[in-house]
Design an enzyme around this catalytic site. Structure first.
Site, mmCIF file in Angstrom:
data_model
loop_
_atom_site.group_PDB
_atom_site.id
_atom_site.type_symbol
_atom_site.label_atom_id
_atom_site.label_comp_id
_atom_site.label_asym_id
_atom_site.label_seq_id
_atom_site.Cartn_x
_atom_site.Cartn_y
_atom_site.Cartn_z
ATOM 1 N N GLY A 87 0.820 -1.216 0.000
ATOM 2 C CA GLY A 87 0.000 0.000 0.000
ATOM 3 C C GLY A 87 0.846 1.255 0.000
ATOM 4 N N ASN A 92 -5.674 -12.288 13.814
ATOM 5 C CA ASN A 92 -4.678 -13.206 13.246
ATOM 6 C C ASN A 92 -3.263 -12.666 13.396
ATOM 7 O OD1 ASN A 92 -6.558 -15.111 12.413
ATOM 8 N ND2 ASN A 92 -6.814 -14.195 10.382
ATOM 9 N N TYR A 97 -14.972 1.694 9.136
ATOM 10 C CA TYR A 97 -13.525 1.910 9.314
ATOM 11 C C TYR A 97 -13.236 2.322 10.748
ATOM 12 C CZ TYR A 97 -8.821 3.773 8.324
ATOM 13 O OH TYR A 97 -7.472 4.036 8.310
#
Ligand code: UDP
Length: 312
Positions: A11, A99, A145
């Site tokens: 990103g 995770n 978000y």
């Protein structure tokens, strides 16, 4: 040599971070599902001590070998991305963060979460200090978000308190620079591509809402210092230089030498009216402050968008 995982490594900020870490002598593993990341961002890193793993962190992460540090940056991060990808945004902030924390615990790695000024929502306190709890609409379009990041922070603190994992939380304010996606819909990419094409520059609302913009290299340096610090409390990283969106549009038009006009478009729902980081904590704990002012940072950013758009 430390071995470091960067999720969201392809990103905008993730790729700058990978490059910075390589320069500091880290061995870097970048993980990204390329949903909003772009392999072009990491092309130049191939051939260095760098591996790319295409993986969606909302699924179980199997990574061989030791890890010293994890920077968890995977998430859609622009308002139009998380409007288009609401479920993925919620999943990466919740399942993904769980995770990645699991990996940190298993490998005894220190983990830094990329959180956001969005945890403050449409703030009622100005400038925003880390001890402000925020004003977030959980069921609005930005809630996917904001709440995902708030959940991430809670999860990180739970792993820190319950499992003793070494954790860091950075709250990132608006950041800009080369490698932002042309189409990501944020103010800087939108204004720059519109101005460079001499198209109308779309200011949402009357443009009196404010933002404070930090250049990518300053941000990355602050984040690295935070990782090496010993605080598990959240730290704002951003540039306190605040301006209205209308002034930003004018600045971009002037800096690109554009003939564009400014036009008003409807203000998106729950768009924060003001935003400015209080960086007292970063100054004190990290000895950090931004060095690149807006006029200076716009120059390489405009050059980047020029080349992306093929405008000479
Ligand atoms: N904005 C705008 N025109 C655009 C894109 C954004 O006026 O084409 C405004 C947006 O409404 C917000 C500010 O610019 O008030 C910053 O938006 P951005 O999407 O960059 O990030 P945000 O800070 O809202 O997450």
């Amino acid at each position: 040599m430390p071995r470091t995982l960067v999720t969201g490594g392809a990103g905008f900020i993730g790729s700058h971070l990978c490059e910075y870490l390589l320069d500091q002598g880290h061995s870097v593993v970048a993980m990204d599902n390329l949903l909003t990341g772009d392999p072009a961002n990491i092309e130049r890193l191939i051939g260095r001590d760098f591996v790319f793993v295409k993986h969606d962190v909302t699924n179980y992460i199997a990574l061989e070998g030791d890890l010293d540090y994890i920077f968890h940056f995977a998430s859609p991060a622009s308002p139009i991305d998380y409007l288009k990808l609401p479920i993925q945004t919620l999943k990466v902030g919740s399942l993904g963060t769980h995770n990645v924390l699991g990996v940190a615990k298993a490998k005894k790695a220190r983990i830094l979460l990329a959180s956001t000024s969005e945890v403050y929502g449409d703030p009622l306190v100005h400038p925003q200090r880390e001890d402000y709890w925020g004003n977030v609409n959980p069921i609005g379009p930005r809630g996917v978000y904001d709440e995902a990041k708030r959940f991430s922070e809670a999860m990180v603190m739970a792993y820190h308190r319950f499992h003793g994992v070494e954790t860091r939380i950075v709250r990132i304010f608006n950041t800009y620079g080369p490698r932002m996606r042309v189409e990501d819909g944020r103010a800087i990419p939108a204004f720059m591509s519109q101005a460079l094409k001499n198209e109308d520059v779309t200011v949402f609302g009357d443009g009196t809402q404010t933002r404070s913009l930090c250049f990518a290299s300053d941000l990355v340096e602050g984040i690295y210092r935070l990782m090496l610090s010993d605080t598990s409390d959240p730290v704002n990283i951003g540039n306190p230089q605040e301006l209205t969106i209308l002034d930003l549009a004018k600045k971009v038009i002037a800096a690109t030498g554009s003939r564009s006009r400014i036009v008003e478009r409807p203000l998106p729902e729950d768009d924060p009216k003001i935003r400015q980081p209080d960086i007292t904590r970063a100054r004190k704990i990290l000895g950090w402050e931004p060095k690149v002012g807006l006029d200076e940072g716009l120059i390489p950013t405009i050059a980047y968008f020029r080349s992306k758009l093929g405008i000479t």
